[in-house]
Write an enzyme that holds these catalytic residues in place. Structure first.
Site: not given
Length: 687
Positions: A2, A581
């Site tokens: 904000c 992998h």
């Protein structure tokens, strides 16, 4: 994140229209923080005899939409002049409750707008406070955590208004009940012309503008008595409230007491008004009464500074203007030839091969004696540590740990007195990084801050540090701060190894590479049109893989992050050594793949990964060194970058990824000035 902006004028006549223009301009300076809605609160009434009250105007969408909503309010006299006035404004990033006008800030205490508040942060115990207030008869209209703050301060006022309690005391006792992080600005009809602000874990500064000399450039801190604690360690909402007199104030000197105060989340919002600022610290409560500023703290701790210094900003308004560029991000990408020079200026002597970081020079003997080096950061700053880890291990011959701040805290990682902990943050206010800093500091480690913002929390709370001197970074995605952080860490490694005879040739090679870097970045920026053409092929894709290894692995992580945060396209940075992998299963002819393959010690391994991608019918776009014909033969398309020292290659290689993410975002018609959620027109609220 904000954005908070507030403006107080005391004995400075100003029209309502001008007040609103200041508030809107302040919010526009904070748009880069990301938001989904915006709002303002000003004094109501159109005549001096009219009961003024507080007028709140809120709107979902951009600040421009809020501005349009303000000027269609037919019952507001824009020409009315105020000698003293408090206006507050806010851009909201939704955390509790969906983005809409009701959930936007300012939040109010009641339908009469008796107390209003704007808030940056998250209140973690808001449900408990909300339940308490509901049991007392308070009715909530929003889904936010912020509304409990406005209603709690109102509840305390109603309970103790006969005690002649001050606005500042009300706020002090309110925040004693709050847990979490916040920066807060309060305004009330019961305390006209007064403004109270406080912070804990979220940044907040005060700009001061006066035509006369100020009474002091160091504001003494006043302390209030501790609140009683009657619930076994939990703060007592119904505790009796004591009064605490104010004795020290900050104000202009002389009979002319005109003064203006600006409260903001970031210095970029106040620099066009004043360069005199005060950075508040956690648990400070600052109040303006009759044009006089005082700063209080509820409790005194051993490490507390007894004053807050008025700092003169060196930032210039031109630095936060876009110039001829279409956005701040584009400007900051193209500023990197200059920003890397600024990072090295006065620190690297290219003739003698000496490096001197003045901010840590006095602590070097202690750093050299340490057991290990820990680098703790988030996001892009974390990637700068990953990028330099291998070099730092080589130059320091010490174990180097690189940690994500949030995970570091979750694990309650063991830290020892002979550790040296580096905390890297562009703003110096990153919440997780700051909490990790405090965690390590309480365990006796030496704290080194690496930031781009003088006066930030990390700067103040570190034992020593390095200012990266990249200049203000307004764009949503960090670009020049990354390369400057990278170079700062390289310079630290060079400084650590300046007495190692065996490393002198390596140090000289790296320093020569640093000297050539600005010109090489300029060369890379010349391929902007080529990258724009590549972006036209990629912008409609749903996913993008970025692969590399060695020094360029961090480039993959950072490049993928830039794609994600700007284009909202799924993107993944993959270590090329891990292809077999799992990640290789994602590769086919339809999957866009970018590979970074440069001539360094892992070049043969990168070529093996390239062949694996091609074997799965992938069509890789390759970022490679200029004139590397062998690599280009295996590419669907290629982007050539200058060849430099292996440990600096990632600085040159990241520039094409920054440009690519920028161009994909613009081709997707996304606003690179702000994060998601800030678009479209929504319902407005004015009351």
């Amino acid at each position: 994140m904000c954005g908070i902006f507030a403006y107080v004028n005391h004995l400075v006549p100003i029209k309502r229209k001008e007040v609103l223009e200041i508030l809107i301009k302040g919010l526009q300076r904070l748009e880069y923080r990301g938001y989904d809605s915006a709002g303002v609160a000003i004094d109501g009434g159109n005549s001096y005899n009219e009961d003024e009250g507080i007028r709140i105007i809120k709107k979902r969408g951009k600040v421009k939409v809020l501005e349009e909503e303000i000027y269609i309010q037919e019952d507001l006299d824009m020409e009315r002049v105020f000698n003293t006035h408090v206006g507050i404004a806010h851009t909201r990033w939704a955390t509790h409750g969906e983005p809409n006008a009701v959930n936007s800030h300012p939040q109010r205490s009641s339908t009469n707008n008796e107390f209003v508040v704007i808030h940056n942060g998250i209140i973690t115990n808001y449900k408990d406070v909300k339940k308490f207030l509901q049991n007392k008869g308070h009715v909530f209209e929003s889904d936010t955590d912020t509304e409990v703050i406005a209603k709690l301060v109102f509840h305390l006022y109603e309970k103790h208004k006969d005690d002649k309690i001050t606005f500042r005391e009300l706020v002090e006792h309110t925040i004693q009940q709050l847990e979490g992080a916040y920066a807060l600005v309060f305004k009330s009809i019961h305390f006209p012309g007064e403004c109270v602000v406080t912070r804990r874990g979220s940044p907040l500064l005060i700009g001061v503008k006066s035509n006369t000399r100020l009474s002091t450039d160091h504001i003494p801190i006043l302390y209030s008595k501790d609140l009683p604690d009657q619930r076994g360690g939990k703060k007592n909402i119904t505790a009796n409230i004591a009064r605490h007199p104010s004795t020290t104030e900050f104000h202009p000197v002389g009979p002319e007491r005109e003064v203006e105060y600006f409260f903001a989340s970031d210095a970029s919002a106040v620099i066009e008004h004043t360069n005199q600022v005060i950075y508040l610290e956690d648990d400070d409560v600052a109040s303006v009464v009759d044009g006089c500023l005082s700063i209080h703290r509820v409790k005194r701790t051993i490490d507390d500074s007894t004053v807050r210094e008025v700092i003169t900003l060196k930032m210039e308004i031109q630095q936060i203007m876009k110039g001829n560029f279409s956005s701040f991000m584009q400007k900051e990408i193209f500023e990197q030839p200059e920003s890397v020079v600024n990072t090295m200026r006065g620190r690297v002597n290219f003739e003698t091969n000496q490096v001197n970081l003045g901010g840590i020079k006095d602590y070097m003997s202690e750093i050299r004696r340490c057991r290990r080096l820990l680098f703790i950061a988030c996001g892009t700053s974390y990637h700068s540590a990953v990028a330099t880890r291998q070099l730092l291990e080589e130059l320091t011959e010490l174990p180097v740990m690189v940690e994500l701040a949030s995970d570091f805290l979750d694990r309650s990682t063991p830290v020892f007195r002979d550790d040296v902990c580096f905390f890297i943050s562009q703003s110096g206010e990153t919440a997780d990084t700051l909490m990790a800093l405090r965690y390590c500091k309480t365990r006796g480690a030496l704290i080194v801050g690496i930031t781009n913002t003088v006066g930030s929390s990390i700067c103040r709370e570190s034992h020593c540090g390095v200012h990266i001197n990249a200049g203000p970074e307004i764009g949503v995605a960090s670009t020049k701060a990354y390369t400057s952080q990278f170079i700062s860490l390289v310079m630290f490694g060079l400084m650590m190894s300046d007495d190692r005879i065996s490393l002198q040739s390596r140090r000289a090679e790296i320093i020569r590479g640093l000297q050539r870097l600005p010109e090489q970045i300029k060369e890379v920026l010349k391929v902007d049109e080529q990258i724009h053409s590549l972006a036209q092929e990629l912008y409609q894709q749903k996913s993008l893989l970025v692969m590399g290894r060695g020094y360029n692995f961090a480039t993959c992580l950072e490049g993928a992050l830039k794609i994600k945060e700007l284009t909202y396209m799924h993107s993944e940075g993959i270590l090329a050594g891990e292809l077999k992998h799992g990640p290789l299963a994602l590769v086919d002819k339809a999957m866009p793949v970018i590979m970074i393959v440069t001539r360094d010690h892992v070049y043969p391994k990168c070529m093996n990964a390239l062949q694996q991608v091609k074997a799965r019918h992938g069509n890789p776009v390759i970022i490679c060194n200029q004139g590397d014909e062998e690599t280009k033969m295996n590419a669907y398309k290629n982007i050539e970058v200058p060849c430099t020292v292996d440990c600096l290659q990632a600085i040159v290689s990241i520039i094409p990824m920054q440009l690519l993410s920028y161009h994909i975002a613009t081709l997707r018609s996304l606003d690179v000035r702000v994060w998601f959620g800030c678009s479209g027109k929504g319902q407005a609220v004015a009351y």
